[in-house]
Design an enzyme around this catalytic site. Structure first.
Site, PDB file in Angstrom:
ATOM      1  N   HIS A 156       0.845  -1.192   0.000  1.00  7.01           N
ATOM      2  CA  HIS A 156       0.000   0.000   0.000  1.00  7.01           C
ATOM      3  C   HIS A 156       0.876   1.235   0.000  1.00  7.01           C
ATOM      4  O   HIS A 156       1.943   1.231   0.626  1.00  7.01           O
ATOM      5  CB  HIS A 156      -0.940   0.022   1.226  1.00  7.01           C
ATOM      6  CG  HIS A 156      -2.089   0.957   1.055  1.00  7.01           C
ATOM      7  ND1 HIS A 156      -2.025   2.284   1.396  1.00  7.01           N
ATOM      8  CD2 HIS A 156      -3.328   0.751   0.535  1.00  7.01           C
ATOM      9  CE1 HIS A 156      -3.175   2.855   1.105  1.00  7.01           C
ATOM     10  NE2 HIS A 156      -3.981   1.955   0.571  1.00  7.01           N
ATOM     11  N   GLU A 164      -7.827  -5.415  -0.006  1.00  7.57           N
ATOM     12  CA  GLU A 164      -8.383  -6.239  -1.078  1.00  7.57           C
ATOM     13  C   GLU A 164      -8.347  -7.740  -0.769  1.00  7.57           C
ATOM     14  O   GLU A 164      -9.136  -8.500  -1.301  1.00  7.57           O
ATOM     15  CB  GLU A 164      -7.630  -5.967  -2.389  1.00  7.57           C
ATOM     16  CG  GLU A 164      -7.648  -4.529  -2.833  1.00  7.57           C
ATOM     17  CD  GLU A 164      -8.989  -4.064  -3.345  1.00  7.57           C
ATOM     18  OE1 GLU A 164     -10.015  -4.396  -2.701  1.00  7.57           O
ATOM     19  OE2 GLU A 164      -9.026  -3.385  -4.366  1.00  7.57           O
TER      20      GLU A 164
HETATM   21  N1  ACO Z   1       3.865  -7.744  -4.644  1.00  8.08           N
HETATM   22  C1  ACO Z   1       5.186  -7.727  -4.888  1.00  8.08           C
HETATM   23  N2  ACO Z   1       5.948  -6.625  -4.811  1.00  8.08           N
HETATM   24  C2  ACO Z   1       5.350  -5.481  -4.467  1.00  8.08           C
HETATM   25  C3  ACO Z   1       3.974  -5.428  -4.175  1.00  8.08           C
HETATM   26  C4  ACO Z   1       3.220  -6.627  -4.264  1.00  8.08           C
HETATM   27  N3  ACO Z   1       1.919  -6.643  -4.011  1.00  8.08           N
HETATM   28  N4  ACO Z   1       3.650  -4.164  -3.851  1.00  8.08           N
HETATM   29  C5  ACO Z   1       4.766  -3.437  -3.934  1.00  8.08           C
HETATM   30  N5  ACO Z   1       5.803  -4.232  -4.312  1.00  8.08           N
HETATM   31  C6  ACO Z   1       7.195  -3.824  -4.490  1.00  8.08           C
HETATM   32  C7  ACO Z   1       7.410  -3.157  -5.844  1.00  8.08           C
HETATM   33  O1  ACO Z   1       7.784  -4.081  -6.825  1.00  8.08           O
HETATM   34  C8  ACO Z   1       8.497  -2.176  -5.532  1.00  8.08           C
HETATM   35  O2  ACO Z   1       9.732  -2.874  -5.483  1.00  8.08           O
HETATM   36  P1  ACO Z   1      11.104  -2.158  -5.961  1.00  8.08           P
HETATM   37  O3  ACO Z   1      11.261  -0.933  -5.120  1.00  8.08           O
HETATM   38  O4  ACO Z   1      12.143  -3.203  -5.733  1.00  8.08           O
HETATM   39  O5  ACO Z   1      10.889  -1.827  -7.417  1.00  8.08           O
HETATM   40  C9  ACO Z   1       8.197  -1.751  -4.113  1.00  8.08           C
HETATM   41  O6  ACO Z   1       7.475  -2.829  -3.522  1.00  8.08           O
HETATM   42  C10 ACO Z   1       7.358  -0.478  -4.015  1.00  8.08           C
HETATM   43  O7  ACO Z   1       6.265  -0.582  -4.899  1.00  8.08           O
HETATM   44  P2  ACO Z   1       5.568   0.664  -5.559  1.00  8.08           P
HETATM   45  O8  ACO Z   1       4.857   0.221  -6.798  1.00  8.08           O
HETATM   46  O9  ACO Z   1       6.533   1.811  -5.688  1.00  8.08           O
HETATM   47  O10 ACO Z   1       4.521   1.045  -4.449  1.00  8.08           O
HETATM   48  P3  ACO Z   1       3.277   1.964  -4.695  1.00  8.08           P
HETATM   49  O11 ACO Z   1       3.077   2.710  -3.441  1.00  8.08           O
HETATM   50  O12 ACO Z   1       3.404   2.756  -5.924  1.00  8.08           O
HETATM   51  O13 ACO Z   1       2.124   0.894  -4.965  1.00  8.08           O
HETATM   52  C11 ACO Z   1       0.376  -0.656  -4.728  1.00  8.08           C
HETATM   53  C12 ACO Z   1       1.152   0.510  -4.070  1.00  8.08           C
HETATM   54  C13 ACO Z   1      -0.048  -0.241  -6.131  1.00  8.08           C
HETATM   55  C14 ACO Z   1      -0.857  -0.951  -3.902  1.00  8.08           C
HETATM   56  C15 ACO Z   1       1.302  -1.891  -4.799  1.00  8.08           C
HETATM   57  O14 ACO Z   1       1.672  -2.306  -3.495  1.00  8.08           O
HETATM   58  C16 ACO Z   1       0.671  -3.048  -5.568  1.00  8.08           C
HETATM   59  O15 ACO Z   1       0.791  -3.100  -6.796  1.00  8.08           O
HETATM   60  N6  ACO Z   1      -0.024  -4.009  -4.869  1.00  8.08           N
HETATM   61  C17 ACO Z   1      -0.706  -5.104  -5.535  1.00  8.08           C
HETATM   62  C18 ACO Z   1      -2.059  -4.645  -6.079  1.00  8.08           C
HETATM   63  C19 ACO Z   1      -3.072  -4.393  -4.962  1.00  8.08           C
HETATM   64  O16 ACO Z   1      -3.180  -5.136  -4.000  1.00  8.08           O
HETATM   65  N7  ACO Z   1      -3.847  -3.297  -5.147  1.00  8.08           N
HETATM   66  C20 ACO Z   1      -4.859  -2.876  -4.170  1.00  8.08           C
HETATM   67  C21 ACO Z   1      -4.370  -1.727  -3.342  1.00  8.08           C
HETATM   68  S1  ACO Z   1      -5.500  -1.268  -2.065  1.00  8.08           S
HETATM   69  C22 ACO Z   1      -6.584  -0.232  -2.822  1.00  8.08           C
HETATM   70  O17 ACO Z   1      -6.295   0.502  -3.712  1.00  8.08           O
HETATM   71  C23 ACO Z   1      -7.969  -0.246  -2.391  1.00  8.08           C
END
Ligand code: ACO
Length: 361
Positions: free
Chosen positions: A244, A303
């Site tokens: 998140h 989620e």
């Molecule tokens: N699985 C694996 N790796 C992850 C995940 C995940 N679920 N979430 C983040 N990471 C990693 C990224 O690959 C990144 O790694 P890096 O720095 O080595 O490149 C790091 O963690 C940071 O990720 P970002 O994309 O910069 O984080 P951001 O804050 O932009 O994204 C998000 C947040 C979109 C929710 C992300 O965690 C994600 O894609 N999760 C999976 C999808 C999900 O569950 N969405 C629902 C969110 S809740 C809502 O909106 C109601």
């Protein structure tokens, strides 16, 4: 410049506070722990709309029931073309037929729209006739009634209320920001809600719970979890339901919904063992994410248990994002009015990094 506007403050709001370090969500001065499982969707609408809609009745339930009946007329245009779309897209197309405006009756129709259109789209997709709303029952009971064609139990309606309240508002998330940008142009509430739905449906926002079910089904047994999750990460996938932008500790909504799943399934024969299996997958995922990203705090988000709760309520996974919209629409509508009340046009700057203009020959 801040990539993804991380840590940028773009609005002041009295509607909700997301404390990502304490893992706390406050909605209009009430903590989520206090609201989820106790308040109804109508209660949270009352809370969020208070002061933003001057003619808001002391009890919004009858007007919301009448709005459900009103918007059901749009279901008549559901055709094969709309049914070929994803349910959230078909719901968005029906919502786009509603007139724009910025008054309470427009807002009530928009609150009713996902609640009426998603069950109709699901049933029509299954070859069943849509069920007309009943203005005399609660919003949650009516949604389940329209979905199944039969009245739900009080526990089922309470579980859906817990879900809708839990997701009703959450600071300046992507869909709420989109809705506020559109509201700031004075385009109208319908336009703002259509923007909210469009932002919500992405898999990084509200589109994740359907894929959570696909993940659980593909894993199949707890013993297979680690290997499956490792392989998904090795092939560059993200684990849906984890991570998140704001929460660096566990998302408090995950526990609110896990509690609702437990209350709903305890002592019933709805998918016995499903919750324990999901908890085992969650533990494996958290272990692996900790091992692979020790400098990040990737925790369970809303989620993951949304998927379990909506599955237990017999919503098909393809409709999960549309059910999310049923709750979040209350937040979009309150934020849109808050933006109209005090905010200027939202118009940030960009930095040009393209080529310099070439001199004409
Ligand atoms: N699985 C694996 N790796 C992850 C995940 C995940 N679920 N979430 C983040 N990471 C990693 C990224 O690959 C990144 O790694 P890096 O720095 O080595 O490149 C790091 O963690 C940071 O990720 P970002 O994309 O910069 O984080 P951001 O804050 O932009 O994204 C998000 C947040 C979109 C929710 C992300 O965690 C994600 O894609 N999760 C999976 C999808 C999900 O569950 N969405 C629902 C969110 S809740 C809502 O909106 C109601």
């Amino acid at each position: 410049m801040s990539d993804g506007l991380e840590n940028v403050v773009a609005a002041e709001t009295v509607l909700s506070e997301v404390d990502g370090l304490a893992g706390r969500l406050v909605i209009r001065g009430r903590s989520l722990d206090d609201l989820a499982g106790r308040a109804t969707f109508e209660d949270v609408v009352q809370l969020l709309f208070d002061g933003f809609y001057v003619d808001l009745p002391a009890d919004v339930a009858p007007a919301l029931g009448a709005a459900r009946v009103d918007v059901f007329a749009q279901v008549a245009v559901l055709d094969a073309g709309l049914l070929a779309l994803d349910p959230v897209e078909a719901m968005r197309a029906l919502t786009a037929r509603l007139p724009d405006g910025d008054d309470l009756s427009t807002a009530l129709r928009l609150l009713a729209a996902p609640a009426v259109f998603i069950p109709a789209v699901v049933r029509a997709g299954q070859g069943l006739a849509p069920v007309a709303p009943d203005a005399t029952v609660t919003h949650s009971a009516d949604i389940l009634r329209m979905l199944r064609g039969a009245a739900p139990t009080a526990e089922e309606a309470r579980a859906l209320d817990a879900y809708l309240v839990t997701v009703s508002d959450h600071g300046l998330n992507a869909s709420t920001f989109a809705a506020r940008v559109i509201a700031s142009t004075r385009a109208g509430l319908t336009s703002a809600v259509l923007g909210g739905i469009s932002a919500l449906k992405g898999p990084l926002h509200g589109g994740a719970p359907g894929p959570v079910i696909e993940m659980l089904d593909a894993i199949g047994t707890p013993g297979h979890a680690r290997a499956w999750l490792e392989q998904a990460l090795d092939s560059g996938e993200r684990l849906m339901g984890f991570g998140h932008r704001i929460y660096k500790v566990r998302d408090p909504r995950a526990d609110a919904l896990k509690g609702a799943v437990r209350r709903l399934t305890q002592g019933s024969n709805v998918a016995p063992g499903r919750l324990a299996f999901a908890e085992a997958v969650e533990r494996a995922a958290l272990d692996i994410l900790r091992e692979r990203k020790p400098d990040r705090s990737l925790q369970t988000n809303v989620e993951f248990y949304t998927a379990l709760l909506l599955e237990a309520l017999a919503f098909p996974p393809a409709a999960f994002t549309g059910v999310f919209a049923m709750g979040r629409v209350a937040g979009w509508l309150a934020h849109a009015r808050e933006q109209l009340a005090g905010g200027r046009l939202i118009r940030p700057q960009s930095v040009y990094v393209g080529p310099a203009p070439r001199r004409a020959a």
